[in-house]
Motif scaffolding. Sequence first.
Motif, PDB file in Angstrom:
ATOM      1  N   LEU A   1       0.709  -1.261  -0.157  1.00 48.28           N
ATOM      2  CA  LEU A   1      -0.046   0.057   0.112  1.00 48.28           C
ATOM      3  C   LEU A   1       0.988   1.377  -0.131  1.00 48.28           C
ATOM      4  O   LEU A   1       0.434   2.248  -0.859  1.00 48.28           O
ATOM      5  N   TYR A   2       1.916   1.246   0.731  1.00 47.52           N
ATOM      6  CA  TYR A   2       2.931   2.424   0.895  1.00 47.52           C
ATOM      7  C   TYR A   2       3.506   2.924  -0.183  1.00 47.52           C
ATOM      8  O   TYR A   2       3.483   3.957  -0.887  1.00 47.52           O
ATOM      9  N   THR A   3       4.010   1.429  -1.020  1.00 47.23           N
ATOM     10  CA  THR A   3       4.732   1.552  -2.306  1.00 47.23           C
ATOM     11  C   THR A   3       3.664   2.025  -3.397  1.00 47.23           C
ATOM     12  O   THR A   3       3.944   2.948  -4.308  1.00 47.23           O
ATOM     13  N   ALA A   4       2.388   1.558  -3.431  1.00 47.35           N
ATOM     14  CA  ALA A   4       1.335   1.998  -4.271  1.00 47.35           C
ATOM     15  C   ALA A   4       1.095   3.680  -4.393  1.00 47.35           C
ATOM     16  O   ALA A   4       1.014   4.253  -5.246  1.00 47.35           O
ATOM     17  N   PHE A   5       0.967   4.192  -3.050  1.00 50.64           N
ATOM     18  CA  PHE A   5       0.504   5.800  -3.021  1.00 50.64           C
ATOM     19  C   PHE A   5       1.735   6.243  -3.673  1.00 50.64           C
ATOM     20  O   PHE A   5       1.495   7.277  -4.261  1.00 50.64           O
ATOM     21  N   PHE A   6       2.942   5.862  -3.257  1.00 58.03           N
ATOM     22  CA  PHE A   6       4.181   6.701  -3.722  1.00 58.03           C
ATOM     23  C   PHE A   6       4.225   6.739  -5.228  1.00 58.03           C
ATOM     24  O   PHE A   6       4.825   7.565  -6.006  1.00 58.03           O
TER      25      PHE A   6
ATOM     26  N   GLN B   1       1.933   9.984 -11.931  1.00 55.64           N
ATOM     27  CA  GLN B   1       1.256  11.249 -12.225  1.00 55.64           C
ATOM     28  C   GLN B   1       1.984  12.594 -12.048  1.00 55.64           C
ATOM     29  O   GLN B   1       1.261  13.637 -12.322  1.00 55.64           O
ATOM     30  N   HIS B   2       3.107  12.528 -11.848  1.00 56.42           N
ATOM     31  CA  HIS B   2       4.043  13.501 -11.919  1.00 56.42           C
ATOM     32  C   HIS B   2       3.473  14.709 -10.976  1.00 56.42           C
ATOM     33  O   HIS B   2       3.435  15.813 -11.182  1.00 56.42           O
ATOM     34  N   LYS B   3       3.226  14.417  -9.412  1.00 57.39           N
ATOM     35  CA  LYS B   3       2.990  15.272  -8.413  1.00 57.39           C
ATOM     36  C   LYS B   3       4.009  16.264  -8.183  1.00 57.39           C
ATOM     37  O   LYS B   3       4.999  15.677  -8.173  1.00 57.39           O
ATOM     38  N   PRO B   4       3.744  17.156  -7.582  1.00 59.87           N
ATOM     39  CA  PRO B   4       4.671  18.197  -7.432  1.00 59.87           C
ATOM     40  C   PRO B   4       5.389  17.643  -6.201  1.00 59.87           C
ATOM     41  O   PRO B   4       5.020  16.755  -5.301  1.00 59.87           O
ATOM     42  N   GLY B   5       6.939  17.781  -6.300  1.00 56.13           N
ATOM     43  CA  GLY B   5       7.594  17.279  -4.926  1.00 56.13           C
ATOM     44  C   GLY B   5       8.041  15.705  -5.436  1.00 56.13           C
ATOM     45  O   GLY B   5       8.801  15.188  -4.292  1.00 56.13           O
ATOM     46  N   THR B   6       7.706  15.179  -6.572  1.00 51.64           N
ATOM     47  CA  THR B   6       8.045  13.806  -6.624  1.00 51.64           C
ATOM     48  C   THR B   6       8.970  13.560  -7.840  1.00 51.64           C
ATOM     49  O   THR B   6       9.136  14.472  -8.883  1.00 51.64           O
ATOM     50  N   LYS B   7       9.704  12.555  -7.634  1.00 53.01           N
ATOM     51  CA  LYS B   7      10.718  12.450  -8.809  1.00 53.01           C
ATOM     52  C   LYS B   7      10.001  11.453  -9.858  1.00 53.01           C
ATOM     53  O   LYS B   7       9.474  10.424  -9.491  1.00 53.01           O
TER      54      LYS B   7
END
Length: 157
Positions: A50-55, A61-67
Motif C-alpha cells: 500500500l505504501y509503495t502504491a501511494f508513492f 502522475q508527476h505530482k509536485p515534489g516527486t521524482k
Amino acid sequence: MKPTRIAVLAAVLIGVAVVVWAVVRFWYTSLPLLPWTMVPSLLLLALGELYTAFFTRARIQHKPGTKPIEPLVAARLAALAKASSHAAAVLAGGFAGMAVFLASSLDKPSPRRDFFVSGGTALAGLALIGAALFLEYACRVPKGPEDEDDHRHASRA
C-alpha cells in the motif's frame, strides 16, 4: 502484461479452499499447530505494498515534489503486485478452507486456536490481495490527450 482479473483470483482462492478443506478432513489430527506469525507477516506485506502504491501513483502522475519513476521500476512493481496477488489468493484460499473445516470443532481448544489463526491468516491474505491490486493499478500509465484521440479514431474505423 495484462491487468490481474479478479475472477481468476476468486477462482484460485475458492479452488484452493475446496482442496485444502478436503485434505484437512483426513489429516488434521496429524498436523502441527498453525503458526500465528503468518497473520502479521501478510499484514506487513500488505502495508508495504500500500505504501509503495501511494508513492508510485504520485510519481507516475508527476505530482509536485516527486521524482519521475523509471519505466522499468514501474514494470517490476506491477509484476510484483501481480505475483503477490496470486500468491495471496493461494494462501487465503488454503487458510479459508482450513477455517471452514475447523468451524465445526470450536468446542475443543486446539481446533478453536487453529480456527482463529487460519481465519486471521485468510483475512490477512485478502488484505494483501487488495493491496497488491491497488499497487498494480497505481503502476498504470495515465492516459494522455493523444491516447484519447487514438481511441476516438479507432472507434470510428
